[in-house]
Design an enzyme around this catalytic site. Structure first.
Site, PDB file in Angstrom:
ATOM      1  N   THR A 104      -2.813  -8.879   0.100  1.00 55.22           N
ATOM      2  CA  THR A 104      -3.561  -8.140  -0.926  1.00 55.22           C
ATOM      3  C   THR A 104      -3.300  -8.804  -2.274  1.00 55.22           C
ATOM      4  OG1 THR A 104      -3.312  -6.061   0.271  1.00 55.22           O
ATOM      5  CG2 THR A 104      -3.890  -5.910  -2.057  1.00 55.22           C
ATOM      6  N   LYS A 179     -10.726  -4.470  -1.198  1.00 52.89           N
ATOM      7  CA  LYS A 179      -9.398  -3.974  -0.821  1.00 52.89           C
ATOM      8  C   LYS A 179      -8.784  -3.125  -1.947  1.00 52.89           C
ATOM      9  CE  LYS A 179      -5.298  -3.608   1.033  1.00 52.89           C
ATOM     10  NZ  LYS A 179      -5.090  -2.483   1.932  1.00 52.89           N
ATOM     11  N   LYS A 241       3.225  -2.420  -7.599  1.00 51.32           N
ATOM     12  CA  LYS A 241       4.145  -3.560  -7.639  1.00 51.32           C
ATOM     13  C   LYS A 241       4.672  -3.845  -9.044  1.00 51.32           C
ATOM     14  CE  LYS A 241       1.882  -5.546  -3.639  1.00 51.32           C
ATOM     15  NZ  LYS A 241       0.719  -6.314  -3.220  1.00 51.32           N
TER      16      LYS A 241
HETATM   17  N1  LIG Z   1       2.529  -2.522   4.702  1.00 53.65           N
HETATM   18  C1  LIG Z   1       1.284  -2.101   4.699  1.00 53.65           C
HETATM   19  O1  LIG Z   1       0.983  -0.981   5.127  1.00 53.65           O
HETATM   20  C2  LIG Z   1       0.169  -2.973   4.212  1.00 53.65           C
HETATM   21  C3  LIG Z   1       0.394  -4.066   3.416  1.00 53.65           C
HETATM   22  N2  LIG Z   1      -0.676  -4.815   2.980  1.00 53.65           N
HETATM   23  C4  LIG Z   1      -0.451  -5.998   2.154  1.00 53.65           C
HETATM   24  O2  LIG Z   1       0.063  -7.009   3.010  1.00 53.65           O
HETATM   25  C5  LIG Z   1       0.951  -7.863   2.277  1.00 53.65           C
HETATM   26  C6  LIG Z   1       2.287  -7.905   3.002  1.00 53.65           C
HETATM   27  O3  LIG Z   1       2.799  -6.599   3.060  1.00 53.65           O
HETATM   28  P1  LIG Z   1       4.064  -6.210   3.963  1.00 53.65           P
HETATM   29  O4  LIG Z   1       4.079  -7.011   5.216  1.00 53.65           O
HETATM   30  O5  LIG Z   1       4.057  -4.732   4.023  1.00 53.65           O
HETATM   31  O6  LIG Z   1       5.233  -6.686   2.998  1.00 53.65           O
HETATM   32  P2  LIG Z   1       6.733  -7.142   3.326  1.00 53.65           P
HETATM   33  O7  LIG Z   1       7.483  -6.946   2.067  1.00 53.65           O
HETATM   34  O8  LIG Z   1       7.236  -6.497   4.564  1.00 53.65           O
HETATM   35  O9  LIG Z   1       6.553  -8.715   3.617  1.00 53.65           O
HETATM   36  C7  LIG Z   1       6.250  -9.611   2.588  1.00 53.65           C
HETATM   37  C8  LIG Z   1       6.288 -11.025   3.091  1.00 53.65           C
HETATM   38  O10 LIG Z   1       6.079 -11.903   1.972  1.00 53.65           O
HETATM   39  C9  LIG Z   1       7.180 -12.844   1.932  1.00 53.65           C
HETATM   40  N3  LIG Z   1       7.441 -13.240   0.554  1.00 53.65           N
HETATM   41  C10 LIG Z   1       7.583 -12.443  -0.528  1.00 53.65           C
HETATM   42  N4  LIG Z   1       7.790 -13.168  -1.646  1.00 53.65           N
HETATM   43  C11 LIG Z   1       7.795 -14.459  -1.256  1.00 53.65           C
HETATM   44  C12 LIG Z   1       7.950 -15.686  -1.946  1.00 53.65           C
HETATM   45  N5  LIG Z   1       8.136 -15.727  -3.271  1.00 53.65           N
HETATM   46  N6  LIG Z   1       7.893 -16.827  -1.230  1.00 53.65           N
HETATM   47  C13 LIG Z   1       7.699 -16.801   0.101  1.00 53.65           C
HETATM   48  N7  LIG Z   1       7.538 -15.675   0.829  1.00 53.65           N
HETATM   49  C14 LIG Z   1       7.577 -14.510   0.149  1.00 53.65           C
HETATM   50  C15 LIG Z   1       8.352 -12.106   2.552  1.00 53.65           C
HETATM   51  O11 LIG Z   1       9.338 -13.033   2.948  1.00 53.65           O
HETATM   52  P3  LIG Z   1      10.863 -12.556   3.199  1.00 53.65           P
HETATM   53  O12 LIG Z   1      10.883 -12.018   4.588  1.00 53.65           O
HETATM   54  O13 LIG Z   1      11.655 -13.807   3.034  1.00 53.65           O
HETATM   55  O14 LIG Z   1      11.173 -11.530   2.154  1.00 53.65           O
HETATM   56  C16 LIG Z   1       7.632 -11.418   3.712  1.00 53.65           C
HETATM   57  O15 LIG Z   1       7.383 -12.319   4.753  1.00 53.65           O
HETATM   58  C17 LIG Z   1       1.004  -7.287   0.863  1.00 53.65           C
HETATM   59  O16 LIG Z   1       0.091  -7.993   0.072  1.00 53.65           O
HETATM   60  C18 LIG Z   1       0.578  -5.840   1.045  1.00 53.65           C
HETATM   61  O17 LIG Z   1       0.008  -5.315  -0.142  1.00 53.65           O
HETATM   62  C19 LIG Z   1      -1.955  -4.562   3.368  1.00 53.65           C
HETATM   63  C20 LIG Z   1      -2.221  -3.499   4.172  1.00 53.65           C
HETATM   64  C21 LIG Z   1      -1.189  -2.598   4.624  1.00 53.65           C
HETATM   65  O1  LIG Z   2      -2.486  -1.864   1.451  1.00 55.38           O
HETATM   66  C1  LIG Z   2      -2.018  -0.963   2.140  1.00 55.38           C
HETATM   67  C2  LIG Z   2      -2.829   0.001   2.829  1.00 55.38           C
HETATM   68  C3  LIG Z   2      -2.042   0.934   3.701  1.00 55.38           C
HETATM   69  C4  LIG Z   2      -2.982   1.645   4.635  1.00 55.38           C
HETATM   70  O2  LIG Z   2      -4.180   1.316   4.716  1.00 55.38           O
HETATM   71  O3  LIG Z   2      -2.477   2.557   5.330  1.00 55.38           O
END
Ligand SMILES: NC(=O)C1=CN([C@@H]2O[C@H](COP(=O)(O)OP(=O)(O)OC[C@H]3O[C@@H](n4cnc5c(N)ncnc54)[C@H](OP(=O)(O)O)[C@@H]3O)[C@@H](O)[C@H]2O)C=CC1
Ligand SMILES: O=CCCC(=O)O
Length: 301
Positions: A104, A179, A241
């Site tokens: 996102t 989104k 964030k």
């Molecule tokens: N969780 C949810 O329900 C949803 C999330 N999203 C979107 O999906 C994306 C991921 O979310 P989510 O999986 O929940 O987040 P997490 O915090 O669980 O995962 C984030 C990922 O990004 C990596 N990361 C963060 N900063 C850096 C950096 N500077 N360099 C390299 N890698 C980095 C992390 O690595 P490391 O493991 O090393 O920290 C990890 O792999 C976001 O944009 C979120 O808004 C969209 C829909 C639903």
């Molecule tokens: O970006 C996060 C969305 C979470 C959701 O759709 O439940």
């Protein structure tokens, strides 16, 4: 060269194995795809490697070794860093390859990554997802895609493994904008009033879920919110964030501002997420925002 077929037979890279990325990569492996993974914290790759994924030591290497590379990263800053930074995916891209960013991010970030990928003669698709941890695990996400149509067609079999539906929205930025609008609507979830006026909030959840204003989000989050429990699926810190440029609700407000659209309810919701963060709830699920509302109503009681 990339070929459009019913089934994707190339090698797939996956960068970013957090709450969302890990189950998505796992579903590709389970479906028989040849997957190469990378994550900043390497230990998160291990469970996937034990299930058959290969590992490369940088985003650049993943992109160089794969036909199509997916990225699922926290925010615009990390998405840019992993794509365009030192040993970033862009350095491994070239003609015949594709980059699919499912993080996102805001419109400007998506355009920037697109430009860098295109400059290498490769194809770009933005494809943020609607749906959370459980839907990622179940392969039930909704993809909001934009930019290169031929890459969209090519990766559709992969999107169909990961999700239940996909929308192609045209030019770069439209996926990111869609989104943010969806998350702006989601940010308003609340069930507090019923308790204050003496109603049972769990019955409210039931009534809403059976009526015309039903939304899966109420049925999903409502029962645990009633118990003041917030098992993390979408961390609150991601909905609001930290950095000025990187938050879903603030980004959505910026998007509205850019077209002079007034969004007072989303702005008010954004303030509550800020309060919830100040209570140390950043790593709880975003539904913990209700704690900020509870505190506010005590203040005014
Ligand atoms: N969780 C949810 O329900 C949803 C999330 N999203 C979107 O999906 C994306 C991921 O979310 P989510 O999986 O929940 O987040 P997490 O915090 O669980 O995962 C984030 C990922 O990004 C990596 N990361 C963060 N900063 C850096 C950096 N500077 N360099 C390299 N890698 C980095 C992390 O690595 P490391 O493991 O090393 O920290 C990890 O792999 C976001 O944009 C979120 O808004 C969209 C829909 C639903
Ligand atoms: O970006 C996060 C969305 C979470 C959701 O759709 O439940």
């Amino acid at each position: 060269m990339l070929n459009v077929t019913d089934k994707f037979s190339g090698r797939v890279g996956f960068l970013g194995l957090g709450i969302m990325g890990s189950p998505m990569a796992l579903n590709l492996i389970k479906a028989g795809c040849d997957v190469i993974v990378w994550n900043r914290t390497k230990s998160k790759c291990d469970p996937l490697i034990s299930l058959g994924a290969k590992y490369s030591s940088s985003p650049e290497e993943v992109a160089a070794n794969c036909d199509v590379t997916f990225a699922m990263l926290t925010d615009p800053e990390s998405a840019i860093d992993v794509a365009c930074g030192k040993n970033g995916a862009v350095s491994g891209m070239g003609p015949g390859k594709g980059y699919v960013d499912v993080s996102t991010v805001d419109v400007a970030t998506s355009k920037l990554i697109n430009e860098h990928i295109k400059a290498r003669g490769a194809l770009f698709l933005e494809a943020p997802v609607s749906g959370s941890k459980k839907l990622a695990e179940d392969g039930q996400l909704i993809f909001l895609t934009a930019d290169d149509r031929s890459l969209y067609e090519l990766v559709s079999p992969l999107l169909d493994i990961l999700g239940k539906s996909r929308f192609y929205l045209g030019k770069v930025g439209n996926g990111a904008a869609m989104k943010l609008v969806v998350n702006m609507i989601m940010g308003r979830l609340r069930i507090l009033l019923s308790k204050k006026v003496g109603l049972d909030p769990s019955i409210l959840v039931e009534v809403v879920s059976q009526g015309a204003i039903s939304a899966p989000m109420y049925s999903l989050k409502g029962p645990s919110m009633v118990k003041s429990q917030y098992p993390t699926a979408f961390p609150l810190k991601h909905q609001q964030k930290k950095l000025m440029l990187t938050q879903d609700l603030r980004l959505a407000l910026g998007l509205a501002e850019s077209v002079s659209q007034s969004t007072p309810i989303a702005a008010a919701a954004n303030e509550l997420y800020k309060v919830a963060k100040s209570y140390g709830l950043s790593d709880e699920d975003f539904s913990a925002v209700i704690e900020a509302l509870k505190a506010k109503s005590q203040d005014t009681a």
